[in-house]
Structure formats: structure tokens, C-alpha cells
Write an enzyme that holds these catalytic residues in place. Structure first.
Site, PDB file in Angstrom:
ATOM      1  N   PHE A 131     -19.915   0.259  -7.558  1.00  0.00           N
ATOM      2  CA  PHE A 131     -18.753   0.711  -8.319  1.00  0.00           C
ATOM      3  C   PHE A 131     -18.321  -0.430  -9.256  1.00  0.00           C
ATOM      4  CE2 PHE A 131     -14.344   1.896  -9.029  1.00  0.00           C
ATOM      5  CZ  PHE A 131     -14.452   3.264  -9.214  1.00  0.00           C
ATOM      6  N   ASP A 208     -17.161  -1.959   0.986  1.00  0.00           N
ATOM      7  CA  ASP A 208     -16.186  -1.134   0.292  1.00  0.00           C
ATOM      8  C   ASP A 208     -16.313   0.284   0.870  1.00  0.00           C
ATOM      9  OD1 ASP A 208     -14.944   0.652  -1.497  1.00  0.00           O
ATOM     10  OD2 ASP A 208     -15.181  -0.764  -3.155  1.00  0.00           O
ATOM     11  N   TYR A 233      -6.278   6.814  -1.731  1.00  0.00           N
ATOM     12  CA  TYR A 233      -5.895   7.979  -2.541  1.00  0.00           C
ATOM     13  C   TYR A 233      -7.016   8.994  -2.669  1.00  0.00           C
ATOM     14  CZ  TYR A 233      -7.925   4.823  -6.063  1.00  0.00           C
ATOM     15  OH  TYR A 233      -8.730   3.945  -6.733  1.00  0.00           O
ATOM     16  N   LYS A 234      -8.194   8.680  -2.087  1.00  0.00           N
ATOM     17  CA  LYS A 234      -9.307   9.630  -2.160  1.00  0.00           C
ATOM     18  C   LYS A 234      -9.212  10.560  -0.949  1.00  0.00           C
ATOM     19  CE  LYS A 234     -11.770   6.577  -5.212  1.00  0.00           C
ATOM     20  NZ  LYS A 234     -12.679   5.449  -5.398  1.00  0.00           N
ATOM     21  N   ARG A 383     -20.395  15.675 -10.401  1.00  0.00           N
ATOM     22  CA  ARG A 383     -20.139  15.264  -9.017  1.00  0.00           C
ATOM     23  C   ARG A 383     -19.130  16.219  -8.395  1.00  0.00           C
ATOM     24  NH1 ARG A 383     -17.538   9.456  -7.540  1.00  0.00           N
ATOM     25  NH2 ARG A 383     -15.731  10.539  -8.408  1.00  0.00           N
TER      26      ARG A 383
HETATM   27  C1  LIG Z   1     -12.325   4.366  -6.257  1.00  0.00           C
HETATM   28  C2  LIG Z   1     -13.040   3.104  -5.948  1.00  0.00           C
HETATM   29  C3  LIG Z   1     -12.438   1.864  -6.184  1.00  0.00           C
HETATM   30  C4  LIG Z   1     -11.094   1.802  -6.839  1.00  0.00           C
HETATM   31  O1  LIG Z   1     -10.512   0.557  -6.825  1.00  0.00           O
HETATM   32  P1  LIG Z   1      -8.981   0.430  -7.304  1.00  0.00           P
HETATM   33  O2  LIG Z   1      -8.688  -0.998  -7.183  1.00  0.00           O
HETATM   34  O3  LIG Z   1      -8.174   1.326  -6.437  1.00  0.00           O
HETATM   35  O4  LIG Z   1      -8.924   0.915  -8.717  1.00  0.00           O
HETATM   36  C5  LIG Z   1     -13.137   0.729  -5.803  1.00  0.00           C
HETATM   37  N1  LIG Z   1     -14.370   0.807  -5.234  1.00  0.00           N
HETATM   38  C6  LIG Z   1     -14.979   1.995  -5.018  1.00  0.00           C
HETATM   39  C7  LIG Z   1     -16.323   2.052  -4.376  1.00  0.00           C
HETATM   40  C8  LIG Z   1     -14.341   3.176  -5.388  1.00  0.00           C
HETATM   41  O5  LIG Z   1     -14.932   4.346  -5.188  1.00  0.00           O
END
Ligand SMILES: *Cc1c(COP(=O)(O)O)cnc(C)c1O
Length: 423
Positions: A131, A208, A233-234, A383
Site C-alpha cells: 500500500f 499492516d 474505518y474499513k 475491486r
Molecule cells: C487503508 C490503508 C492504509 C491507510 O492508512 P491511513 O494512515 O489511515 O491513511 C494503510 N495501509 C493499508 C494497507 C491500507 O489498506
């Protein structure tokens, strides 16, 4: 050519009727039942409990109790809610998880602490297709410290395997930072196996969990994970921009020191003393005043999921994605789509990506012409996130039926190809 079996919509209806989690959907605010929302892996839906909690926290705790609420409830929220997430979703015993800041900031804090704990080692290993925020944070740390960031290309459908990680770690490796579920393909990595090869090289590992927390059972303690971060938030339904969590294995806590020395990590905080002396618990990874409304909503959303249990949620996620792949084979493969996710449910998270050269316009056509909300992931992926708490089998059926019709009739050609900011 074998005849592809036709799956009637009644088959999806039958599965919804037999779904042991079907009633969970009624715990959420769903003002428009015809909207087919397949983005719960990007922004989970609003629960009714969250709405009630906003009122409680804002009008009650803030409006009425005012500053007294710090002692009554707010001061320990990051730890209390962290322990709850640890128990229900992360396989983490109390005292190792806190809720604070964003995933990006937590990643920075923990990666920096890990690098300090491995002096003399000068390589960080990550995934070339990790990511983006993860890569950027690690890039920044490597640049600031004169380290090498080794970005390894893993097979998108396999994710980082222990064998491949073993081949790239050695005595120079300080830290390996990976995502458990690939945000593109949903490939699910084997935490325990990867942890073991990283540890054999003497390095630390930082996972992560953004796309696994709340959808896939996670065993951080049992797999010997060192460090982890993830957003809420997911699948966890914490709300837009809700604060993230971080995990530090108990055996490492006292050896690790984060880079931002704030007063919320300080021993005897209100003594207002001289000199930073961090608390000997996960609290030392906090920085400043907790985001009270945000953390409260993480709690409210997570409690709704916990009432169902992560195992039944995972079972439903598997059933939804299996159903989706069956429809893919029957309807989309013959139209030139390829499957962008693993076929084996055991190594797949809770979303399915389908790939097509016209993916962007297909995505827009789904949103504009069919009230189906997936997301687009560059360069050619549609997706489809199947949040087990709220997604129905008929949603999956309708979305795949819509995709089939959009491509058969070339309806995507009517869509403006200009990209929007958030896809
Ligand atoms: C959604 C997501 C993030 C988001 O990071 P934020 O700091 O909340 O913007 C980070 N890593 C992964 C793998 C994600 O899917």
C-alpha cells in the site's frame, strides 16, 4: 466447451435466507436498500450503535460532564478499546494494543522504534506493491537514516511467502514491513511462517492489518508477531478517518522507544515532571490527547461485529467471495475478464478483484447506471469488497449481473473517462 451452469438470482436469495448473520445487517443504518455497497473494505457502514454513541459522547460526556469525563472515561479509552480489539479480533492479550493516530503515523512510530532496536543493520525490506503510504513512510525513514529500502516484488496472487522472504533477509536486515492482506488481490499472508523466517535472520517484523482486521481471524500473540498496525474505518466500521490501532508484543515493549516523545506516553503524566520517562506498557506508544469521539466510535462499531464473532464473520466472507468467484467464472471470464484474486479461500481476504482493460469505465458505469459501488484500483482492477456484516448474496449477484451486462452491451462507452480524485 462445457455449458456454464446458470446461477439464478433465487440461488442468492436462498443463501441469504440461510445466512446465520443475516440479522446483523439490521444493526446498521441503511437508508437506501437498493444501493449495492461493495466498498465496506474501504469505508465500513455506519452502525446504529455508532449513531447512539455520538449522541452519548458529544451531548452527554462532553456537553454535560465536561472535563470530568477525562477521569470518568476518556483518559484510558485508547487502552480499553485497544484491549477490546486485541481480544476480539487480533489475538492479542491485554496491554499490547492502543488506539491512536492514523495507520500511517503508527507505522512511522513503530518502524522507527524497531530500527532503533537493530543498530548496525542497514536494510528495511518491504513489498514493491505494498500500500503506497507504507512504502512512502518507509522510504522517508530510510532516507533520514541513510538505510537501504529493499522493495521486493512478490506474486500478486500469492502475497509474500515465507520462502520468498527467507531469500531476501539476512544479517543486514533490521526490519521487514508487509501487509497481511494485499489491498489489490486480497492475497492473505501466513503471519507465523513469515515471522519465523524474519526472526531467524535476527530482524523484526511489522505487519499492516488494514485489510484483515475485522474480516479475518488474526493471532498476533500465537504467531509471534513483533509489531502491527491497522486502520479501523474499513471492516471495523469506526467511521471516516477513525483512529488506528497499533500492537507491540509484550516481550518488546520495554526495549522499544517511539520517536515522538509526547506526554501521553509519560509515566505519571500529571506530575508534569522533567525528562521523558515512558510508561512500561503499550501506553508509551501514545503521543498526545486521545481522539475521544473517534475512539468511542471505534468501540461502538467493533462491538457490533464482536456480537457476531470473528469466526462466523470470516465464514460468511469466505462464502460471499466463493459465490462471487463462481459468478465470475460463469459470466465474466467469457467476456475477457481475468480473476485478480486467489482461488483458494484459505489464502484470500474478504474482497475479490476482477481485471479488465476497461475497468475504470466499468466501475463508473456500475456506480452511475446500476447503483453498485465497488472501487477501482489502478490499472485495471474492479475491486469488490464483501464486508461480511452487511453484504448480502443478492448484492453480489446483482453486481456481477450488472458487470456482465455493462460489458455485453458496451454500456461503459457512455461513461466520461476523466478520473475522479477518489477512486
Ligand atoms: C487503508 C490503508 C492504509 C491507510 O492508512 P491511513 O494512515 O489511515 O491513511 C494503510 N495501509 C493499508 C494497507 C491500507 O489498506
Amino acid at each position: 466447451m462445457p455449458n456454464t451452469p446458470l446461477t439464478p438470482r433465487s440461488e442468492a436469495e436462498r443463501r441469504d435466507a440461510a445466512d446465520p448473520l443475516a440479522a446483523l445487517r439490521s444493526e446498521f443504518v441503511i437508508p437506501d436498500d437498493s444501493l449495492i455497497y461493495l466498498d465496506g473494505n474501504s469505508l465500513g457502514r455506519l452502525s446504529k450503535a455508532s449513531l447512539a454513541r455520538v449522541e452519548e459522547v458529544v451531548a452527554g460526556e462532553w456537553g454535560t460532564r465536561l472535563i470530568r469525563s477525562w477521569n470518568e472515561r476518556w483518559q484510558t479509552l485508547p487502552q480499553v478499546v485497544g484491549d477490546f480489539l486485541g481480544e476480539q479480533f487480533l489475538g492479542a492479550a491485554p496491554g499490547q494494543v492502543v488506539v491512536s493516530d492514523s495507520t500511517s503515523v503508527n507505522l512511522y512510530k513503530l518502524a522507527s522504534a524497531a530500527l532503533d532496536a537493530r543498530p548496525g543493520r542497514d536494510v528495511i525490506v518491504s513489498d514493491l506493491n505494498n500500500f503506497p503510504t507504507d512504502r512512502y513512510v518507509l522510504e522517508g525513514l530510510a532516507a533520514a537514516r541513510g538505510l537501504e529500502l529493499k522493495l521486493v516484488e512478490f506474486d500478486e496472487l500469492l502475497g509474500p511467502t515465507a520462502e520468498q522472504v527467507r531469500a531476501v533477509v539476512d544479517e543486514r536486515t533490521a526490519l521487514v514491513s508487509l501487509s497481511q492482506v494485499d489491498y489489490r488481490s486480497a492475497a492473505l499472508a501466513d503471519l507465523g511462517a513469515v515471522n519465523q523466517v524474519v526472526h531467524e535472520a535476527g530482524a523484526l517484523v511489522l505487519w499492516d492489518l488494514c485489510h484483515s482486521a475485522g474480516a479475518v481471524p488474526i493471532e498476533l500473540d500465537a504467531t509471534g508477531t513483533d509489531l502491527a498496525v491497522g486502520c479501523t474505518y474499513k471492516y471495523l466500521n469506526g467511521g471516516p478517518g477513525s483512529p488506528a490501532f497499533l500492537y507491540v508484543n509484550r516481550s518488546l515493549i520495554e526495549d522499544l522507544r517511539q520517536p515522538i516523545w509526547g506526554w501521553y506516553g509519560q509515566r505519571d503524566q500529571f506530575a508534569m515532571g522533567q525528562g521523558y520517562d515512558p510508561v512500561p506498557s503499550a501506553t508509551r506508544f501514545l503521543v498526545g490527547t486521545p481522539q475521544v469521539v473517534g475512539v468511542s466510535l471505534v468501540d461502538a462499531g467493533a462491538r457490533v461485529l464482536a456480537s457476531a464473532g470473528i469466526k462466523p464473520l470470516r465464514d460468511k466472507g469466505v462464502a460471499l467471495t466463493e459465490f462471487a468467484i463462481g459468478l465470475f467464472d460463469a459470466w465474466l471470464a467469457p467476456l475477457g475478464f481475468t480473476l485478480g484474486s486467489p482461488r483458494d479461500a484459505a489464502v484470500r481476504g474478504s474482497h475479490v478483484s476482477v481485471r479488465h482493460p476497461e475497468a475504470y469505465r466499468i466501475c463508473r458505469a456500475l456506480i452511475e447506471q446500476h447503483d453498485v459501488v465497488p472501487d477501482f484500483r489502478t490499472p485495471d482492477r474492479v475491486r469488490l469488497g464483501m464486508a461480511p456484516a452487511t453484504t448480502r448474496f443478492v448484492d453480489v449477484w446483482d453486481a456481477f449481473d450488472a458487470m456482465r451486462r455493462i460489458v455485453e452491451t458496451r454500456a461503459y462507452e457512455q461513461v466520461d473517462p476523466t478520473r475522479t480524485d477518489v477512486t
